[in-house]
Design an enzyme around this catalytic site. Structure first.
Site, PDB file in Angstrom:
ATOM      1  N   LYS A   1       1.067  -1.168  -0.535  1.00 26.33           N
ATOM      2  CA  LYS A   1       0.323  -0.120   0.094  1.00 26.33           C
ATOM      3  C   LYS A   1       1.010   1.383   0.546  1.00 26.33           C
ATOM      4  O   LYS A   1       0.841   2.345   0.638  1.00 26.33           O
ATOM      5  CB  LYS A   1      -1.135  -0.185   0.883  1.00 26.33           C
ATOM      6  CG  LYS A   1      -2.083  -0.807   1.227  1.00 26.33           C
ATOM      7  CD  LYS A   1      -2.947  -1.024   2.610  1.00 26.33           C
ATOM      8  CE  LYS A   1      -2.256  -2.113   3.755  1.00 26.33           C
ATOM      9  NZ  LYS A   1      -3.595  -1.840   5.053  1.00 26.33           N
TER      10      LYS A   1
ATOM     11  N   ASP B   1      -5.666  -5.718  10.618  1.00 27.10           N
ATOM     12  CA  ASP B   1      -7.172  -4.853  10.373  1.00 27.10           C
ATOM     13  C   ASP B   1      -8.699  -5.848  10.535  1.00 27.10           C
ATOM     14  O   ASP B   1      -9.659  -5.753  10.965  1.00 27.10           O
ATOM     15  CB  ASP B   1      -7.098  -3.846  10.277  1.00 27.10           C
ATOM     16  CG  ASP B   1      -6.647  -3.824   8.278  1.00 27.10           C
ATOM     17  OD1 ASP B   1      -6.223  -4.857   8.025  1.00 27.10           O
ATOM     18  OD2 ASP B   1      -7.047  -2.863   7.322  1.00 27.10           O
TER      19      ASP B   1
HETATM   20 MG    MG Z   1      -8.454   0.797   8.256  1.00 27.05          MG
END
Ligand code: MG
Ligand code: ADP
Length: 526
Positions: free
Chosen positions: A212, A247
């Site tokens: 990312k 996450d």
């Molecule tokens: Mg997040």
């Protein structure tokens, strides 16, 4: 549909084609007549008429967009490949080489809503960095204050030490504002760290690779909890990182706090990833005990699906371009076809291609030749624009016009707007269908009669039809005897980390020697 083809069709079928494609009834008729009339006139005027055609009737544009279409049969085939790749990740013989890593998280159970305590959480997701202070009341109620901080690009690709120092500074600022800095209490802290990690215990995880857009030096293969705690200690902040979760796991946890049928955590934000509850007998890489509960949460890291070339047949030239110009070429192939970090970029490349082939923004090509202009630059079309464009219903295109003017297309025509919206719809629909098919694999594998997937991430949250498109395709991909539900998990990734931290803290206090993931997860009893 080509011009010549249209001119050979009877009037009724042309207008009905147009009617199908157009957005408003009245305009449909006007448009239909205009198109029909237009096609019958001599060729010099064709150029003008093209401006009044609906995008779905322009076969050149359709040809470009056809490459984005993935049929149900193709999705089913992809599901088989994903399942094979998942099994490869779970098998000790193939894990090392596997693209889909299927990391066991050592979290064996989900919260039951009775957890209590006041904890801090840090959520580093890719775009947003959030600091949260969470109060768990023990009756499925949660109170939360949070603040979003920006991670500057220079820090994302700089020295790892600076990254963790920055996280500690943000934490300090937040605690000061909340009046809990130097309060005499050392707050337990849960860290949501959304990058692939080989977890070694509850509070120890080695980063396997950055994704990312991050590429900080000196972090890969290091224990990120240790790096964070060092930065916290350096500043003398009264907080102790007691757990690290991905996450997806945080999202599953937070959703399960309210809904016990939750068995999946899904992220659709900067990146995409999913975790789910798997039976231990299917986890060949499992090195813990086989006591009850005979299950463990697996962090699939499905963003890397296709890194070994197995999605090649589904990728377009735009996907290839997005990949080549990224900072991790060849990596996170599935993610790059789905998530927020790349969606706007795919749309930009298609728009640019159509512009250069004089299929879009007619008359703008010469004036729009400033290479500094948004469309010519990587990241020049934000993923949030895709949501904005798709919120337009009908023919006014007021949002789409705003977006186009934002990127330097002054006075866009009706066709310009309709074509751009059509592109956005195709790109986001493909992403939703791919994510939906991935989720269907997990749901069919879990096989329970009622399954909830907790979902977090701005793409899912803000895109006006992402959820609907996912559900639509999943209806035909999920086994008929299973009822599934997608639940938005507000701030799930951060809340879940706090829940894990809360339980972890109790265990630390109770027995400092045996405070590990397994002990923790046995406390998270259903
Ligand atoms: Mg997040
Ligand atoms: P993170 O992935 O860092 O946890 P988010 O879940 O908020 O953070 O996802 C951020 C990403 O979501 C952005 O990079 C952007 O690509 C995308 N995004 C932000 N706003 C929107 C929106 N309105 N519609 C669609 N995507 C969005």
């Amino acid at each position: 549909m080509s011009l010549d083809l249209v001119s050979t069709l009877p009037y009724d079928s042309i207008t009905s084609l147009v009617r199908k494609a157009a957005y408003g009834l009245v305009t449909t008729c006007i448009l239909g007549t205009a198109v029909y009339a237009g096609y019958r006139v001599a060729s010099p005027e064709k150029h003008l008429i093209r401006r009044h055609r609906h995008p779905e009737l322009n076969d050149q544009i359709e040809k470009v967009l056809d490459s984005l279409k993935i049929s149900d049969e193709q999705l089913i085939h992809m599901m088989h490949i994903l399942e094979e790749e998942m099994n490869a990740g779970l098998s000790p013989a193939t894990h090392k080489k596997a693209s889909v890593k299927m990391f066991p998280t050592y979290v064996r159970n989900i919260p039951n809503g009775t957890e209590v305590g006041q904890v801090l959480a840090l959520d580093l997701g890719g775009t947003n960095f959030r600091v949260l202070l969470i109060d768990l009341h023990g009756n499925s109620k949660i109170e939360l204050t949070s603040k979003i901080f920006v991670i500057p690009q220079s820090i994302m690709i700089g020295d790892g030490k600076h990254l963790f120092r920055h996280l500690a500074e943000c934490l300090e600022e937040f605690m000061e504002k909340e009046n809990i800095l130097n309060s005499g209490t050392c707050y337990p802290l849960g860290f949501t760290f959304s990058f692939p990690c080989q977890q070694e215990s509850l509070a120890s995880a080695r980063l396997t690779a950055w994704t990312k857009g991050f590429s900080c030096s000196g972090v890969v293969n290091e224990d990120v909890v240790k790096l964070l705690q060092e930065a916290i200690n350096e500043k003398g902040i009264n907080a102790k990182c007691v757990s690290l979760v991905n996450d997806t796991v945080g999202t599953l946890m937070a959703c399960a706090y309210k809904d016990p049928s939750t068995a999946i955590g899904l992220i659709l934000g900067t990146g995409t990833n999913a975790c789910y509850i798997e039976s231990l007998d299917r986890v060949g890489t499992w090195d813990g005990d086989y006591n009850e509960p005979k299950q463990v949460i697996i962090n699939t890291e499905w963003g890397a699906f296709g890194d070994n070339g197995r999605l090649k047949h589904l990728r377009t030239k735009y996907d290839e371009e997005v990949d080549i110009s990224s900072i991790n070429p060849g990596k996170q192939i599935f993610e790059k076809m789905i998530s927020g970090m790349y969606m706007g970029e795919i749309v930009r490349l298609i728009i640019l291609d159509l512009l250069q082939h004089e299929l879009l923004f007619l008359g703008h090509r010469d004036t729009y030749s400033d290479y500094k202009a948004a469309l010519y630059n990587r990241g020049g079309f934000y993923t949030k624009f895709v949501s904005t464009v798709e919120t337009d219903e009908g023919i006014k295109f007021s949002n789409t016009r705003r977006v186009l003017e934002d990127i330097g297309i002054q006075n866009p025509t009706y066709d310009d707007c309709a074509i751009v919206q059509h592109i956005c719809r195709q790109v986001s629909k493909r992403a939703a269908r791919l994510a939906g098919a991935g989720l269907a694999v997990l749901i069919n594998r879990i096989g329970k009669s009622n399954i909830t997937a907790g979902v977090d991430g701005s793409l899912y949250r803000f895109h006006p039809r992402f959820k609907r498109n996912m559900e639509r395709c999943m209806e035909s991909l999920v086994n008929k005897d299973i009822k599934f539900k997608l639940t938005l998990s507000d701030d799930g990734s951060g809340k879940g980390a706090a829940m894990v931290a809360c339980v972890a803290e109790r265990i630390f206090e109770h027995d400092k020697e045996t405070a590990d993931y397994e002990t923790l997860t046995k406390s998270l009893i259903n």
